[in-house]
Design a protein around this motif. Structure first.
Motif, PDB file in Angstrom:
ATOM      1  N   LEU A 101     -12.429 110.648   3.753  1.00  0.00           N
ATOM      2  CA  LEU A 101     -13.229 110.331   4.941  1.00  0.00           C
ATOM      3  C   LEU A 101     -14.636 110.847   4.703  1.00  0.00           C
ATOM      4  CD1 LEU A 101     -10.854 111.448   7.864  1.00  0.00           C
ATOM      5  CD2 LEU A 101     -11.228 109.118   7.018  1.00  0.00           C
TER       6      LEU A 101
ATOM      7  N   VAL B 169     -10.871 106.246  13.783  1.00  0.00           N
ATOM      8  CA  VAL B 169     -10.482 107.048  12.617  1.00  0.00           C
ATOM      9  C   VAL B 169      -9.146 107.741  12.905  1.00  0.00           C
ATOM     10  CG1 VAL B 169     -11.091 109.048  11.169  1.00  0.00           C
ATOM     11  CG2 VAL B 169     -12.859 107.392  11.828  1.00  0.00           C
TER      12      VAL B 169
ATOM     13  N   GLU C 202     -17.264 110.452   9.581  1.00  0.00           N
ATOM     14  CA  GLU C 202     -15.941 110.126  10.123  1.00  0.00           C
ATOM     15  C   GLU C 202     -15.222 111.392  10.589  1.00  0.00           C
ATOM     16  OE1 GLU C 202     -14.455 106.148   7.812  1.00  0.00           O
ATOM     17  OE2 GLU C 202     -14.698 107.971   6.596  1.00  0.00           O
TER      18      GLU C 202
ATOM     19  N   HIS D 125      -5.800 107.274  10.701  1.00  0.00           N
ATOM     20  CA  HIS D 125      -5.453 108.332   9.748  1.00  0.00           C
ATOM     21  C   HIS D 125      -4.708 109.536  10.327  1.00  0.00           C
ATOM     22  CE1 HIS D 125      -7.879 106.356   6.703  1.00  0.00           C
ATOM     23  NE2 HIS D 125      -8.861 106.264   7.586  1.00  0.00           N
TER      24      HIS D 125
END
Length: 156
Positions: free
Chosen positions: A122, A52, A126, A56
């Motif tokens: 998210l 993740v 996450e 991101h």
């Protein structure tokens, strides 16, 4: 002012209050340095969190949470704080898990930084996974200090 904005402003004050130039002294870290450290981090969760993070967060917070070039403690020309490192060289470890999750969920407080809110982008899992990954970046001495602060934050 709407209650949600008031909460965001109060939150920003708390976050910035903990963002001073704070080095970890040898006296603080020597307490239990010899004892094995049980971080109680699930390796699978840390791996998911790293994925993740890479997808991101890394673009702004840098590889391995090292942050972008420059000093994250000073506002840029537009008045915003740059993204801080998330390893133990900055202030992320000064915050309990609940604050780290709230920052990811809600983004930067108005006028503070440019971090977007990840709520709705998210999943809660996450967000929790990425916090576990961030915690895995901290050295043992810093993690010990964070554990103490986390316990204190959970006391009634």
């Amino acid at each position: 002012m709407k209650p949600s904005n008031l909460i965001a402003v109060a939150f920003a004050g708390l976050v910035l209050a903990g963002c001073g130039d704070r080095s970890v002294s040898s006296a603080e870290t020597s307490q239990a340095d010899g004892a094995p450290l049980d971080r109680q981090l699930d390796p699978a969760q840390v791996a998911r969190g790293k994925a993740v993070y890479v997808a991101h967060c890394m673009e702004c917070h840098g590889a391995d949470g090292k942050g972008p070039p420059g000093d994250w403690r000073f506002r840029d020309a537009e008045g915003y704080f740059p993204p801080p490192p998330l390893d133990d060289s900055a202030h992320a470890w000064h915050h309990p898990t609940a604050v780290l999750l709230a920052t990811i969920r809600d983004g930067s407080a108005p006028g503070q930084g440019r971090m977007p809110a990840w709520k709705g982008k998210l999943s809660e899992r996450e967000m929790q996974d990425v916090v576990a990954y961030i915690k895995s970046l901290w050295s043992d001495p810093v993690y010990r200090l964070w554990q103490k602060m986390e316990r204190q934050s959970l006391e009634p």
